[in-house]
Design a protein around this motif. Structure first.
Motif, PDB file in Angstrom:
ATOM      1  N   LYS A 153      45.631 -10.078  13.987  1.00 36.98           N
ATOM      2  CA  LYS A 153      46.387 -11.317  13.943  1.00 36.98           C
ATOM      3  C   LYS A 153      46.050 -12.131  15.189  1.00 36.98           C
ATOM      4  O   LYS A 153      45.830 -11.577  16.259  1.00 36.98           O
ATOM      5  CB  LYS A 153      47.888 -11.030  13.976  1.00 36.98           C
ATOM      6  CG  LYS A 153      48.437 -10.408  12.754  1.00 36.98           C
ATOM      7  CD  LYS A 153      49.934 -10.376  12.892  1.00 36.98           C
ATOM      8  CE  LYS A 153      50.570  -9.267  12.108  1.00 36.98           C
ATOM      9  NZ  LYS A 153      52.009  -9.221  12.319  1.00 36.98           N
ATOM     10  N   PRO A 154      46.049 -13.449  15.058  1.00 35.81           N
ATOM     11  CA  PRO A 154      45.832 -14.264  16.256  1.00 35.81           C
ATOM     12  C   PRO A 154      47.013 -14.089  17.214  1.00 35.81           C
ATOM     13  O   PRO A 154      48.155 -13.933  16.795  1.00 35.81           O
ATOM     14  CB  PRO A 154      45.749 -15.688  15.738  1.00 35.81           C
ATOM     15  CG  PRO A 154      46.127 -15.651  14.294  1.00 35.81           C
ATOM     16  CD  PRO A 154      46.190 -14.225  13.866  1.00 35.81           C
ATOM     17  N   SER A 155      46.724 -14.106  18.499  1.00 34.30           N
ATOM     18  CA  SER A 155      47.767 -13.925  19.506  1.00 34.30           C
ATOM     19  C   SER A 155      48.679 -15.141  19.560  1.00 34.30           C
ATOM     20  O   SER A 155      48.219 -16.282  19.506  1.00 34.30           O
ATOM     21  CB  SER A 155      47.132 -13.716  20.876  1.00 34.30           C
ATOM     22  OG  SER A 155      48.128 -13.665  21.863  1.00 34.30           O
ATOM     23  N   SER A 156      49.968 -14.915  19.670  1.00 34.72           N
ATOM     24  CA  SER A 156      50.925 -16.015  19.786  1.00 34.72           C
ATOM     25  C   SER A 156      51.250 -16.309  21.248  1.00 34.72           C
ATOM     26  O   SER A 156      52.080 -17.145  21.541  1.00 34.72           O
ATOM     27  CB  SER A 156      52.209 -15.666  19.045  1.00 34.72           C
ATOM     28  OG  SER A 156      52.809 -14.523  19.631  1.00 34.72           O
ATOM     29  N   LYS A 157      50.577 -15.616  22.156  1.00 35.33           N
ATOM     30  CA  LYS A 157      50.856 -15.787  23.581  1.00 35.33           C
ATOM     31  C   LYS A 157      50.115 -16.958  24.192  1.00 35.33           C
ATOM     32  O   LYS A 157      50.401 -17.355  25.304  1.00 35.33           O
ATOM     33  CB  LYS A 157      50.495 -14.511  24.348  1.00 35.33           C
ATOM     34  CG  LYS A 157      51.348 -13.335  23.974  1.00 35.33           C
ATOM     35  CD  LYS A 157      50.950 -12.141  24.785  1.00 35.33           C
ATOM     36  CE  LYS A 157      51.768 -10.931  24.410  1.00 35.33           C
ATOM     37  NZ  LYS A 157      51.356  -9.752  25.167  1.00 35.33           N
ATOM     38  N   GLY A 158      49.119 -17.488  23.513  1.00 39.42           N
ATOM     39  CA  GLY A 158      48.344 -18.583  24.060  1.00 39.42           C
ATOM     40  C   GLY A 158      47.188 -18.064  24.883  1.00 39.42           C
ATOM     41  O   GLY A 158      46.950 -16.866  25.001  1.00 39.42           O
ATOM     42  N   ALA A 159      46.469 -18.984  25.484  1.00 37.35           N
ATOM     43  CA  ALA A 159      45.286 -18.633  26.256  1.00 37.35           C
ATOM     44  C   ALA A 159      45.692 -18.025  27.599  1.00 37.35           C
ATOM     45  O   ALA A 159      46.699 -18.432  28.192  1.00 37.35           O
ATOM     46  CB  ALA A 159      44.438 -19.880  26.480  1.00 37.35           C
ATOM     47  N   PRO A 160      44.918 -17.067  28.094  1.00 41.56           N
ATOM     48  CA  PRO A 160      45.229 -16.500  29.409  1.00 41.56           C
ATOM     49  C   PRO A 160      44.958 -17.525  30.503  1.00 41.56           C
ATOM     50  O   PRO A 160      44.179 -18.461  30.313  1.00 41.56           O
ATOM     51  CB  PRO A 160      44.279 -15.314  29.518  1.00 41.56           C
ATOM     52  CG  PRO A 160      43.174 -15.618  28.586  1.00 41.56           C
ATOM     53  CD  PRO A 160      43.766 -16.443  27.485  1.00 41.56           C
TER      54      PRO A 160
END
Length: 80
Positions: free
Chosen positions: A7-14
């Motif tokens: 799944k794509p991360s929902s945390k956003g870009a590091p």
């Protein structure tokens, strides 16, 4: 067996690696000259009250009382 899908991360870009992050306990950076850093220790309430009253009576900040006391202690002990 089927490969699991990510799944794509929902945390956003590091965060960018070039931006220093202000981390608590990060002791790799030296403070600027003249910058104040914490010096934490506990004393009994009576000593704190007396110390603060002394500073107020002499129109000083508590940190300045501590600095002068430390300088006098070092002079007396021959270390400064």
């Amino acid at each position: 067996m089927a490969k699991p899908t990510l799944k794509p991360s929902s945390k956003g870009a590091p965060p960018a690696a070039t931006t220093p992050s202000p981390v608590v306990g990060n002791n790799t950076a030296k403070p600027e000259s003249g910058e104040k850093v914490p010096l934490n220790f506990r004393v009994d309430p009576e000593m704190r009250r007396e110390f603060k009253a002394f500073a107020v009576e002499h129109d000083m900040q508590m940190v300045d009382v501590l600095k002068e006391a430390w300088a006098a202690y070092k002079r007396e002990k021959g270390k400064g």
